[in-house]
Design a protein around this motif. Structure first.
Motif: not given
Length: 264
Positions: A69-74, A245-250, A76-82
């Motif tokens: 979960f920590s790996l998947g969340l990190s 999926g349901l959780i998408e990058v903003d 996701h955060d990297t993609r959002s920052t990008a």
């Protein structure tokens, strides 16, 4: 930019979670039957050992769930920052088009609008539409080539700090494109997911076997715990899929930059 095709990526997250739940219930039911047959012949030491192994399996499962979960969340955060980094790079390049001479400025602004629109459209294409996304990415690269050709032409004829500043902004923009596309293609390694799934199924089997040894059916809290774990696995898989999926990058930072360009 595309990575090696993964086995699980083209399967919907809900189907993976449902299949995992079914496999776990089957494993638990079979193990419960085996435990029931061994109920009378099992010693107290054997039951204690089974309980200890069950606790160890659940502890290992909790560790894998937390790590994955920590790996998947990190990721996701990297993609959002990008997305934010690319939006900032495009916005900087847009501001520096004012350094160009009048005969190049309008053309550069039009190409930059087209580039931004294509990048936004490519981000909103679902993962299964490979050809459409590849076409949008190719068109965006063509738009960038036009921008770079204009910057090179200006640097060759006029030069000076303004030309260098605009070229540096374009360079940052293409770097942000590469970093963002690399982040999109970077997922949780499938070997980690398979290990998580295997541990989950084996944990369900241990719970069923332990209940069978005790001569009782698995209690309701056991099923509730397993359902909660399946839900968490679904969230992990969904986090790891940036274009489905349901959780998408903003994508709002990029959309805001495009909206600002269209007003001028």
């Amino acid at each position: 930019m595309t990575g090696p095709r993964e086995v699980l990526y083209d399967i919907p997250s809900s189907l993976i979670a449902l299949g995992l739940l079914v496999l776990m219930l089957v494993a638990m039911g079979l193990a419960w039957r085996i435990g029931r047959r061994s109920h009378r012949n099992q010693s107290e030491e054997g039951r204690s050992q089974t309980t200890a192994v069950q606790g160890s399996m659940l502890g290992l499962l909790a560790l894998l769930l937390g790590f994955t979960f920590s790996l998947g969340l990190s990721r996701h955060d990297t993609r959002s920052t990008a997305v934010v980094d690319e939006a900032n790079a495009i916005g900087t390049a847009w501001l520096r088009t004012d350094f160009l001479p009048e005969e190049l400025r309008a053309e550069a602004k039009a190409d930059l609008r087209r580039y931004t629109r294509l990048r936004l459209e490519a981000a909103e294409v679902s993962a299964d539409q490979h050809q459409r996304r590849a076409r949008l990415v190719a068109n965006a690269e063509a738009a960038f080539a036009d921008l770079w050709e204009q910057a090179s032409r200006h640097a060759a004829t006029a030069g000076g700090p303004a030309a260098v500043s605009y070229a540096a902004a374009l360079n940052d923009m293409i770097d942000a494109l590469g970093a963002r596309d690399a982040a999109i293609e970077r997922h949780v390694p499938e070997i980690v997911l398979f290990m998580l799934f295997g541990t989950f199924i084996l944990s369900g089997a241990m719970l069923g076997f332990s209940s069978g040894l005790a001569g009782t059916a698995p209690a309701t809290p056991v099923y509730l715990m397993l359902a909660l774990i399946v839900l968490l696995v679904f969230m992990i898989i969904d986090l790891d899929r940036p274009r489905r999926g349901l959780i998408e990058v903003d994508q709002r930072p990029l959309a805001a930059v495009l909206a600002g360009m269209q007003q001028k």
